[in-house]
Design a protein around this motif. Sequence first.
Motif, short mmCIF file in Angstrom:
data_model
loop_
_atom_site.label_atom_id
_atom_site.label_comp_id
_atom_site.label_asym_id
_atom_site.label_seq_id
_atom_site.Cartn_x
_atom_site.Cartn_y
_atom_site.Cartn_z
N MET A 163 21.58 38.10 22.00
CA MET A 163 22.56 37.72 22.79
C MET A 163 24.00 38.11 22.77
N ALA A 164 24.66 38.57 23.48
CA ALA A 164 25.90 39.33 23.38
C ALA A 164 27.09 38.35 23.78
N LYS A 165 28.21 38.42 23.34
CA LYS A 165 29.18 37.54 23.58
C LYS A 165 30.38 38.52 24.28
N ILE A 166 30.51 37.90 25.78
CA ILE A 166 31.39 38.64 26.50
C ILE A 166 32.89 38.05 26.81
N LEU A 167 33.90 38.87 26.91
CA LEU A 167 35.16 37.96 26.87
C LEU A 167 35.55 38.39 28.28
N PHE A 168 35.72 37.32 29.24
CA PHE A 168 36.51 37.24 30.36
C PHE A 168 37.95 37.12 30.29
N VAL A 169 38.79 38.28 30.63
CA VAL A 169 39.85 38.04 30.73
C VAL A 169 40.52 37.88 32.11
N MET A 170 41.27 36.52 32.45
CA MET A 170 41.73 36.33 33.71
C MET A 170 43.02 35.83 33.74
N THR A 171 43.44 35.75 34.88
CA THR A 171 44.78 35.75 35.24
C THR A 171 45.05 34.17 35.32
N GLY A 172 46.42 33.73 34.86
CA GLY A 172 46.79 32.70 34.76
C GLY A 172 47.92 32.31 35.76
N ALA A 173 48.22 33.27 36.84
CA ALA A 173 49.20 33.20 37.78
C ALA A 173 48.59 32.62 39.12
N ASP A 174 49.23 31.30 39.67
CA ASP A 174 48.66 30.82 40.84
C ASP A 174 49.61 31.30 42.05
N GLN A 175 50.58 32.31 41.80
CA GLN A 175 51.50 32.71 42.93
C GLN A 175 51.64 34.17 42.74
N TRP A 176 51.83 35.03 43.56
CA TRP A 176 52.10 36.45 43.66
C TRP A 176 53.67 36.79 44.20
N THR A 177 54.38 37.22 43.79
CA THR A 177 55.55 37.46 44.37
C THR A 177 55.87 38.47 45.13
N LEU A 178 55.89 38.52 46.42
CA LEU A 178 55.95 39.61 47.49
C LEU A 178 57.42 40.26 47.48
N ALA A 179 57.37 41.35 48.45
CA ALA A 179 58.49 42.15 48.01
C ALA A 179 59.71 41.58 48.65
#
Length: 232
Positions: A1-17
């Motif tokens: 069994m392998a151990k896999i790291l999921f690196v995920m965003t913590g941002a719930d908003q994206w700043t537009l131009a």
Amino acid sequence: MAKILFVMTGADQWTLADGTLHPTGFWAEEAVAPYEAFTGAGHEIVVATPGGVVPPVDKGSLAAEVNGGQENADRVAETLASMDELRRPVKLEEVDLDAYDAVFYPGGHGPMEDLAVDADSGRLLTGALASGKPLGVVCHAPAALLAATGEDGSNAFAGYRLTGFTNAEETQAGLADKAKWLLQDRLVEFGADFQEGEPWAPHVVVDRNLVTGQNPASAGPLAAELLKRLAA
């Protein structure tokens, strides 16, 4: 069994131009399809986010029209609800790469807000690349590669063949003219050999231990490629 790291965003908003905030997070299919593939093969998943915040799902990624109908949308939502790992993430800044056999980054516009400028993520990516461990990055998550720079300013992924969400797809999604920057442009700027496939079709690019996927439809095929490497 392998151990896999999921690196995920913590941002719930994206700043537009123009400075407005666009609701975002991670794209459901890009977490669910690999999660099902990895856990189905008996592997363990650990989720990491900046600061250890619970990763927010992009509500738009739960809609029927982006999941091939309501039935599959319901299935994706049910799987997300069952993913206990999402509710107890570890802090990205405290991750020990040696504890994991592979690293995977799901996308969504969230990574363009936080992981693109996260030095801890950048160091993790640089270490994962140098380690030879399978490293999977899909859709908008290659934005995180922008932070993988050395002291001399060069990017660890310069010269690598890779893919990610294309300018054509961002245009068709209706956000290209609103974004501060486009992912494909930035990846090309630092010296990546960007491989563009047909819009919305599965497209996976492999270069050494780096496996990248272009869009949500590429998440499942990318996971299958990582599984092959873990079994080798």
